[in-house]
Design an enzyme around this catalytic site. Structure first.
Site, PDB file in Angstrom:
ATOM      1  N   ASP A 122       0.851  -1.194   0.000  1.00 45.13           N
ATOM      2  CA  ASP A 122       0.000   0.000   0.000  1.00 45.13           C
ATOM      3  C   ASP A 122       0.883   1.240   0.000  1.00 45.13           C
ATOM      4  O   ASP A 122       1.745   1.388   0.867  1.00 45.13           O
ATOM      5  CB  ASP A 122      -0.926   0.002   1.222  1.00 45.13           C
ATOM      6  N   HIS A 129      -4.299  13.749   1.310  1.00 42.34           N
ATOM      7  CA  HIS A 129      -4.475  12.864   2.465  1.00 42.34           C
ATOM      8  C   HIS A 129      -3.227  12.920   3.354  1.00 42.34           C
ATOM      9  O   HIS A 129      -3.323  13.082   4.567  1.00 42.34           O
ATOM     10  CB  HIS A 129      -4.716  11.431   1.980  1.00 42.34           C
ATOM     11  N   GLU A 194     -10.600   3.775   3.909  1.00 42.97           N
ATOM     12  CA  GLU A 194      -9.730   4.605   3.063  1.00 42.97           C
ATOM     13  C   GLU A 194     -10.102   4.357   1.611  1.00 42.97           C
ATOM     14  O   GLU A 194     -10.121   3.210   1.147  1.00 42.97           O
ATOM     15  CB  GLU A 194      -8.246   4.291   3.307  1.00 42.97           C
ATOM     16  N   GLU A 196      -9.278   4.123  -2.001  1.00 38.09           N
ATOM     17  CA  GLU A 196      -8.056   3.913  -2.784  1.00 38.09           C
ATOM     18  C   GLU A 196      -8.381   3.187  -4.078  1.00 38.09           C
ATOM     19  O   GLU A 196      -9.470   2.633  -4.240  1.00 38.09           O
ATOM     20  CB  GLU A 196      -7.044   3.039  -1.999  1.00 38.09           C
ATOM     21  N   ASP A 228      -9.062   0.326   2.177  1.00 40.32           N
ATOM     22  CA  ASP A 228      -8.051  -0.055   3.172  1.00 40.32           C
ATOM     23  C   ASP A 228      -8.612   0.280   4.557  1.00 40.32           C
ATOM     24  O   ASP A 228      -8.288   1.304   5.138  1.00 40.32           O
ATOM     25  CB  ASP A 228      -6.761   0.724   2.881  1.00 40.32           C
ATOM     26  N   ARG A 232      -7.973   3.442  13.599  1.00 41.00           N
ATOM     27  CA  ARG A 232      -7.097   4.603  13.830  1.00 41.00           C
ATOM     28  C   ARG A 232      -6.465   4.634  15.213  1.00 41.00           C
ATOM     29  O   ARG A 232      -5.331   5.119  15.366  1.00 41.00           O
ATOM     30  CB  ARG A 232      -7.881   5.899  13.608  1.00 41.00           C
ATOM     31  N   GLN A 235      -3.688   2.178  15.095  1.00 35.70           N
ATOM     32  CA  GLN A 235      -2.647   2.730  14.217  1.00 35.70           C
ATOM     33  C   GLN A 235      -1.808   3.773  14.946  1.00 35.70           C
ATOM     34  O   GLN A 235      -0.573   3.777  14.846  1.00 35.70           O
ATOM     35  CB  GLN A 235      -3.320   3.356  12.985  1.00 35.70           C
ATOM     36  N   LYS A 248      -4.426  -2.384  10.087  1.00 34.86           N
ATOM     37  CA  LYS A 248      -4.902  -2.453   8.707  1.00 34.86           C
ATOM     38  C   LYS A 248      -5.015  -3.855   8.138  1.00 34.86           C
ATOM     39  O   LYS A 248      -5.591  -4.015   7.065  1.00 34.86           O
ATOM     40  CB  LYS A 248      -3.973  -1.623   7.809  1.00 34.86           C
ATOM     41  N   THR A 252      -9.356  -5.939   3.903  1.00 32.23           N
ATOM     42  CA  THR A 252      -9.193  -4.998   2.793  1.00 32.23           C
ATOM     43  C   THR A 252     -10.183  -5.445   1.726  1.00 32.23           C
ATOM     44  O   THR A 252     -10.214  -6.626   1.375  1.00 32.23           O
ATOM     45  CB  THR A 252      -7.756  -5.042   2.227  1.00 32.23           C
ATOM     46  N   GLU A 368     -10.102  12.252   8.104  1.00 34.55           N
ATOM     47  CA  GLU A 368     -10.002  13.595   7.529  1.00 34.55           C
ATOM     48  C   GLU A 368     -11.315  14.351   7.644  1.00 34.55           C
ATOM     49  O   GLU A 368     -11.339  15.516   8.046  1.00 34.55           O
ATOM     50  CB  GLU A 368      -9.591  13.491   6.053  1.00 34.55           C
TER      51      GLU A 368
END
Ligand code: MN
Length: 422
Positions: A122, A129, A194, A196, A228, A232, A235, A248, A252, A368
């Site tokens: 990834d 971002h 996420e 992507e 993804d 958080r 993470q 993560k 997926t 975000e």
């Protein structure tokens, strides 16, 4: 990368559903994927056309049902296969009566991953971002000094990649709460998505032999959507110094149809590189990449909560962005990944990283959109979200549209967060 008859926006198919202007899979698209007729049946290589899927073996285009046979083709052989598909599916084709027997209704078959996934890397090419998230974690230095020089990435986990429709339990992980002196093992309280794209590798390279920019795209089969999923709080505690790990690798999700670079040829574009960014090193540069290495692909995130579903309400769109805002092109990702001799293999997936737009409302993650969980979003039905709750379904969508070309779509990448296991 030149346009040909397969891109003619006026071309029609004898598969009527493919001619609907809203259809993601018109005859100009022809994305690859695998389907099967039952939970124990063999996976079969197919191509989506309208609301149907064409069985490639039954249509006489492959000797076996194995998608590996498609991925083993060279770029020019894959293009020739696209032309045969186009000729057979266009209105008036003499193959219609034969190929009608090789068509299946997509909603009546199971759609799986397009191929077994070998390795998964990834990247972090979404500069908006990277900047927004960087500000949350490091207000004084949002973009680290290497960002404009190195396509940043980490090795992810291929085993937990699944096709659209994936449902997974809210994962447990180590969380260090503010003010605590020791972490606890808890179900994540900051479950996020996420937005992507996945880059699917068709042909690998030999160990020790880098892929140069000029040949990078020949190794690419095509693109699909990729979610993804990210915990958080896990993470934030685990990511230093070696990057994401358990935050993560629990799930997926990818959309199951690989949209080829040939299909995307009308939507090529000059890469947008920030004016203040240095020119890439020569191994990440080429004339073709400078002029047309990027792709104009519109991206969307939709959310349907359990309450919306119970009330019969449709999903709500949370954000829109475009792949053009990525800082590195897919050719640059392949060239960088292999510059040290690392061997990519057929079926490898490269994630682009979260593709956010320049505006605050274009964030490709809730991290975000909620400014790190500080600013809840109010949904149309009055519910609020900072992060995902149990029963939430996230749907990613993408399409390419341009004057003079037929709009093509990617289908859906859908996944649902279930309650944590007790
Ligand atoms: Mn990511």
């Amino acid at each position: 990368m030149t346009l040909d008859a397969t891109h003619n926006p006026l071309a029609h198919s004898w598969v009527e559903s493919a001619n609907d202007p809203c259809c993601d899979f018109p005859i100009q698209n022809l994305p690859f994927g695998r389907f099967r007729l039952g939970p124990h049946a063999e996976w079969r290589a197919g191509v989506a056309i309208g609301a149907q899927v064409l069985d490639l073996q039954q249509a006489g285009l492959l000797d076996s049902a194995d998608m590996a046979a498609v991925m083993a083709l060279s770029a020019s052989q894959r293009r020739a296969l696209r032309h045969r598909l186009f000729e057979g599916l266009r209105s008036g084709s003499h193959l219609q009566s034969h190929w009608e027997l090789a068509l299946f209704v997509r909603s009546e078959v199971e759609i799986g991953l397009p191929c077994p996934v070998g390795d998964y890397t990834d990247f972090y090419t979404g500069i908006h971002h990277a900047t927004t998230v960087g500000k949350l974690f490091r207000p004084d230095a949002p973009l680290l000094p290497n960002y404009h020089w190195v396509p940043i990435g980490y090795h992810g986990r291929a085993s937990s990649i699944a096709a659209s429709g994936q449902c997974f339990h809210r994962p447990h992980g180590q969380v260090m709460a503010a003010g605590d002196s020791a972490p606890q093992l808890l179900p994540t309280r900051r479950m996020d998505y996420e937005l992507e794209l996945a880059i699917w590798v068709a042909q690998g390279n030999a160990l020790g032999e880098p892929v140069c920019m000029q040949q990078a795209e020949d190794h690419v089969w095509g693109l699909s959507l990729l979610n993804d999923w990210s915990a958080r709080d896990v993470q934030a505690w685990e990511y230093q110094p070696l990057g994401p790990f358990l935050a993560k690798n629990f799930a997926t999700t990818v959309s199951p149809w690989v949209v080829t670079l040939d299909a995307l040829a009308p939507f090529r574009s000059k890469p947008l590189r920030p004016a203040d960014a240095p020119q890439p090193l020569p191994y990440l540069d080429s004339p073709a990449n400078r002029s047309s290495g990027a792709f104009d692909i519109e991206l969307e995130v939709w959310l349907q909560t359990a309450a919306m579903q119970a009330a019969g309400l449709a999903a709500q769109r949370l954000s829109q962005s475009n792949y053009l805002d990525a800082c590195w092109t897919l050719a640059q990702l392949l060239a960088h990944h292999t510059v040290n001799g690392c061997n990519l293999r057929a079926g490898d997936v490269l994630g682009t990283g979260t593709l956010s737009g320049p505006q605050a409302e274009q964030g490709g993650s809730l991290l975000e959109l909620s400014q790190g969980g500080k600013l809840p979003l109010t949904l149309h039905n009055g519910e609020q979200r900072t992060f995902l709750e149990d029963g939430d379904t996230v749907i990613l969508k993408a399409y390419a549209e341009r004057a003079g070309a037929r709009r093509i779509g990617f289908g859906e990448c859908r996944g649902t967060v279930l309650a944590a296991r007790v």
